[in-house]
Write an enzyme that holds these catalytic residues in place. Sequence first.
Site, mmCIF file in Angstrom:
data_model
loop_
_atom_site.group_PDB
_atom_site.id
_atom_site.type_symbol
_atom_site.label_atom_id
_atom_site.label_comp_id
_atom_site.label_asym_id
_atom_site.label_seq_id
_atom_site.Cartn_x
_atom_site.Cartn_y
_atom_site.Cartn_z
ATOM 1 N N ARG A 176 17.978 56.236 27.428
ATOM 2 C CA ARG A 176 17.388 56.676 26.153
ATOM 3 C C ARG A 176 16.895 55.462 25.357
ATOM 4 O O ARG A 176 15.791 55.472 24.814
ATOM 5 C CB ARG A 176 18.435 57.470 25.366
ATOM 6 C CG ARG A 176 18.019 57.869 23.953
ATOM 7 C CD ARG A 176 19.115 58.758 23.365
ATOM 8 N NE ARG A 176 19.150 58.740 21.916
ATOM 9 C CZ ARG A 176 18.461 59.559 21.132
ATOM 10 N NH1 ARG A 176 17.638 60.450 21.648
ATOM 11 N NH2 ARG A 176 18.586 59.501 19.810
ATOM 12 N N TYR A 234 15.249 49.066 17.413
ATOM 13 C CA TYR A 234 14.543 48.832 18.680
ATOM 14 C C TYR A 234 13.490 47.736 18.559
ATOM 15 O O TYR A 234 13.073 47.169 19.565
ATOM 16 C CB TYR A 234 13.917 50.133 19.198
ATOM 17 C CG TYR A 234 14.955 51.146 19.602
ATOM 18 C CD1 TYR A 234 15.724 50.963 20.749
ATOM 19 C CD2 TYR A 234 15.202 52.269 18.820
ATOM 20 C CE1 TYR A 234 16.695 51.877 21.110
ATOM 21 C CE2 TYR A 234 16.177 53.188 19.174
ATOM 22 C CZ TYR A 234 16.924 52.988 20.324
ATOM 23 O OH TYR A 234 17.900 53.886 20.677
ATOM 24 N N LYS A 241 21.983 66.438 17.836
ATOM 25 C CA LYS A 241 22.930 65.789 16.930
ATOM 26 C C LYS A 241 22.583 66.157 15.489
ATOM 27 O O LYS A 241 21.423 66.116 15.096
ATOM 28 C CB LYS A 241 22.865 64.269 17.118
ATOM 29 C CG LYS A 241 24.019 63.523 16.456
ATOM 30 C CD LYS A 241 23.988 62.067 16.837
ATOM 31 C CE LYS A 241 25.147 61.314 16.207
ATOM 32 N NZ LYS A 241 25.132 59.888 16.547
ATOM 33 N N HIS A 246 23.057 56.377 28.178
ATOM 34 C CA HIS A 246 22.403 56.108 26.894
ATOM 35 C C HIS A 246 21.434 54.928 26.996
ATOM 36 O O HIS A 246 20.501 54.830 26.197
ATOM 37 C CB HIS A 246 23.453 55.847 25.806
ATOM 38 C CG HIS A 246 22.980 56.189 24.423
ATOM 39 N ND1 HIS A 246 22.887 57.490 23.981
ATOM 40 C CD2 HIS A 246 22.544 55.415 23.403
ATOM 41 C CE1 HIS A 246 22.425 57.497 22.737
ATOM 42 N NE2 HIS A 246 22.205 56.254 22.365
ATOM 43 N N ARG A 306 19.637 62.486 24.683
ATOM 44 C CA ARG A 306 21.071 62.188 24.750
ATOM 45 C C ARG A 306 21.627 62.999 25.921
ATOM 46 O O ARG A 306 21.079 64.049 26.273
ATOM 47 C CB ARG A 306 21.779 62.600 23.455
ATOM 48 C CG ARG A 306 21.271 61.861 22.212
ATOM 49 C CD ARG A 306 21.988 62.376 20.965
ATOM 50 N NE ARG A 306 21.533 61.679 19.765
ATOM 51 C CZ ARG A 306 20.579 62.136 18.942
ATOM 52 N NH1 ARG A 306 19.979 63.289 19.208
ATOM 53 N NH2 ARG A 306 20.231 61.441 17.868
ATOM 54 N N HIS A 366 16.164 60.820 15.062
ATOM 55 C CA HIS A 366 16.903 59.999 14.095
ATOM 56 C C HIS A 366 16.655 60.495 12.678
ATOM 57 O O HIS A 366 15.503 60.738 12.292
ATOM 58 C CB HIS A 366 16.468 58.528 14.184
ATOM 59 C CG HIS A 366 16.973 57.829 15.400
ATOM 60 N ND1 HIS A 366 16.457 56.640 15.861
ATOM 61 C CD2 HIS A 366 17.978 58.148 16.267
ATOM 62 C CE1 HIS A 366 17.107 56.259 16.947
ATOM 63 N NE2 HIS A 366 18.031 57.160 17.213
#
Length: 347
Positions: free
Chosen positions: A297, A329, A229, A294, A204, A320
Amino acid sequence: MKWKAKIITHKKEKRIAVYFEKNDEWIARIKKLTGSRWSQTLGTWHLPDTVENRQRFHLAPLSYSLPSEEGIEQIEKFKQILRSKRYSDNTVTTYSEALKSFLVFYREKAVAEITNEDVILYNNEHILKNNLSASYQNQIVNAVKLFFQTIRETKMIVDKIHRPKNAKTLPNVLSKEEVKLILNAHSNIKHKMMLSLIYSCGLRCGELLALRPVHIDSKRNLVLLKNGKGKKDRIVPLSPKILEMLRDYYKIYKPTTYLFEGQIKGQHYDARSLQLVLKQVLQKTGITKPATLHWLRNSFATHLLESGTDLRYIQELLGHASSKTTEIYTHVSTKSIQQIKSPFDDL
């Protein structure tokens, strides 16, 4: 110095555009104002349309832009609670501004008297009427739920606050050829290094800018990401090619505190400046997609999936919390789709 300010609508949001001749001192001052942003499209800096900013730039007063006195007190208490729970500064700002918008709408009503029906009315009379996005509506819901969880005497039933239906949007992805064009387009080694590191490690933007030299483990070819995050640390593999680039970069720039520093030593590079670097690269390469940092990424994750990497490893690399986030994805990977033969070919 001469300047001019006016109210504009940018991306369906009221903003204050400030026009002035390029001046480093003014740019530094405006960057410090909360919510300030540079627009490449408009060619100007712009700020949130608030009472304070209207007063600052001598514009007509904004009516009903503040909550009641009780509302202002409650927002300050809400900020203190978020900070004590170690929410990031960005989250504190986002949630408190979202709550402020809600309490401005009910500035004539006591906070304890606000009900679930009032949330529905706000959604219909403010969010939908002003054609605001579902993601913004979700921000409001998150802020309202968190706020009313901390209020003891209230008519609000927190568990019954409903959310907007999530749009089934797919992540934006660049092809390997497009990524190669982007990474090879820049002659500035710092800019090339930052973009390359985002793509090669699936970072990120905030994670990249928070990197310090000590986070690069050159002996084990790893990058340590601190406080990503959700306040989670993780490690990602470092490509040997990237490590060689980093060594060349380090010899030239000799960073002190952060791996990528701005014009002032010891301060990290500005996120908006890096996004502008990418926009300039897109113009140079002729890529017309409205790519953001982004997207690099997203492309990292998709290209890994297409090369046969297990989805569980990709989830770990991206940081995640849920596998469902990573599974999206699979919908943009073209590896399996391209092998499907159209019935048209048999006609």
